[in-house]
Enzyme design. Sequence first.
Site: not given
Length: 520
Positions: A62, A89-90, A176, A178, A233-234, A376
Amino acid sequence: MGFGMIKSHKHGVVVLDFGSQYTQLIARRIREKNVFSEILPHNASLAEILEREPRAVILSGGPSSVFDESAYAYDPNIFSADFAVLGICYGLQLMAHHFKGTVEPGTQGEYGFATVNVLQKNSLFDSVPEESQVWMSHMDRVAEIPKGWEKLAESSNGIVAAMCNPAEKLYATQFHPEVAHTEFGLEIIQNFLFKVSGCNPTWNPGTIVDEQVALIREKVGDAHVLCGVSGGVDSSVVAALLHKAIGDQSTSVLIDHGLMRKNETASCVSALKDGLGIQIESYDESNIFLEKLEGVTDPEQKRKIIGEQFIRSFERIADSLGTFTFLAQGTLYPDVIESGSSAGHAAEVIKSHHNVGGLPDDMKFELIEPLRDLFKDEVRDVGRELGLPDSLIGRHPFPGPGLAVRILGSITKDRLDTLREADNMYMSILKEEGLYDEIWQAFSVLLPVKTVGVMGDQRTYEDVIAIRAVTSTDGMTADWYRMPDKVLSKIANKIVNSVRGVNRVVYDITSKPPGTIEWE
C-alpha cells in the site's frame, strides 16, 4: 446471492487490502493454485475474517507509511489467531512495527528490480535459489526485526527483504512475490499456501459448478428466473448454469438494444438454443434504446440509461411471459470492484458497470449473480465445464452497454452501422491472421472527430476509427498488444477502403493502468 458461506470458500485465504495496485493480483495468484481467495478491507475485524474460516491471511502492500497519522487501521487480533499471516511490502513494515521492530523512514527507496539473497532455508523459500531477482516498490525500510523473529533474506544493499516468526506462522516479504517480475514469486506463494498454511487445492471449475447449481436450486425453489443474456461469455455461462440447475424454470432473454456487433444476436441465440438446448428468445428493443440515447454524449449517463432501460425492458417482457421472481445476470468480480462495491468498502468508482452501478433502485426482481466472485478466466473455465462451444467461450469480452461506449459522442444509426462494419473487418482479419486467440480483447472505437484525407485525388473530411488490442488474464490490468506492422497495415487499408465515411485508422498503445481497456 445471499447464501451465506459457500463450502469451497472456507479454508482459503483472506487478502486484506491496504491500497496496493497489486491487491487483485494477489487474489488471482492464489486462485491460480486452486485455493479460494477473497479481498476484504484493511480494517476487517477478526470476527469477520473468522467467518470465512481461512487457513491464511495476506496483508497487501500500500501507499501509506506506518508513521502516517492516517495509516490504515487494522485489527491487531489477527496476529494471535490460528491462521498463517503473510505481509507483503507495506504488510512487512506493518508487522515489524506492530511487533516492536524498528522501521525507518526511507530517504532512498527501492523501486523496480532488485537482487535478493536468501540467508537461511525455510518453508517459504523452499526450491528458491540463494540469489534471485525480485520486484521492489517501497520507501520505508525495516532497520531492526522484532525480537524472536528471523531474517530470511536481504536485498543486495542490505535491506531486510524477508523475515518470519515460524512458531507463530507469521511471515513477511518486502518485495512483491505476486508480480511476474519476481523470478520465483509463484514458488514463494505456493510455499506459503501449502507448506506454511496447509491450504488444500479444492477451488476448481467442477467445484464451482456443483456448488452454484445447488445454491441456485436452494435459492429459487419453485420460482422462475429470467436470465439476461448479452451475447458475451459471462451471461452465456450464467444461462448454462441456470439451465443445468433448474431447467425450464429459467427463461433466457436476449434483448437486442441495437448496440450489438454485426450478426451477434443471431449467432448467440443459435449457439445456446441449438447447441445446449437452452430456452432462449431474442427481443428487438433497439428503437427504445436509441431513442433514449439520442443526443447523449456523457459515458456515465449512457451506462445508466442503458442499465435502467435493460431492467424496464426485462420487466415488460417478463410480464408478457409469466411470473418471474428473479433476474440472473453475469456480473463478475472486476465489475464489482470497478463500480466501487469491492469488499464492503467504498473503492474508487472507475466506471459504473450497467449491471452494477446502473441498476434502478426500484427494480422488482431479486438478483441472482452466480459469477459475482469470479474473474474472467475462471468464468471461461466454468463455461468449458458446462460444455459451452469454443465460439462463445473464446469470444473477446464485450461490455453490456455494447457499442454505445465504443461510439464517443452521440449515437445514431448511421454511426452504429459505420462502427459495426469497421469492427467486423478488424475481427475478421485478426482471425484470418491467427491472432484472435492471442489477444484478450480487441475492438474498434468511432471517434467524435473528423480529419482531412485524400482519396482518388480528392480531399475528404471524414471519421476516424481507433482500434485497440490488449493482453490480460482478468481485465484488472492489461498491456497493449504488439500487433505486427503488416497486420496493422492490412486492417487500416481494409477499413479505409471499404467503410464509407472513414478516412483514418489509429492504434491505441495505452496499457491499463493508466488507461482503462474500454475508452468509456
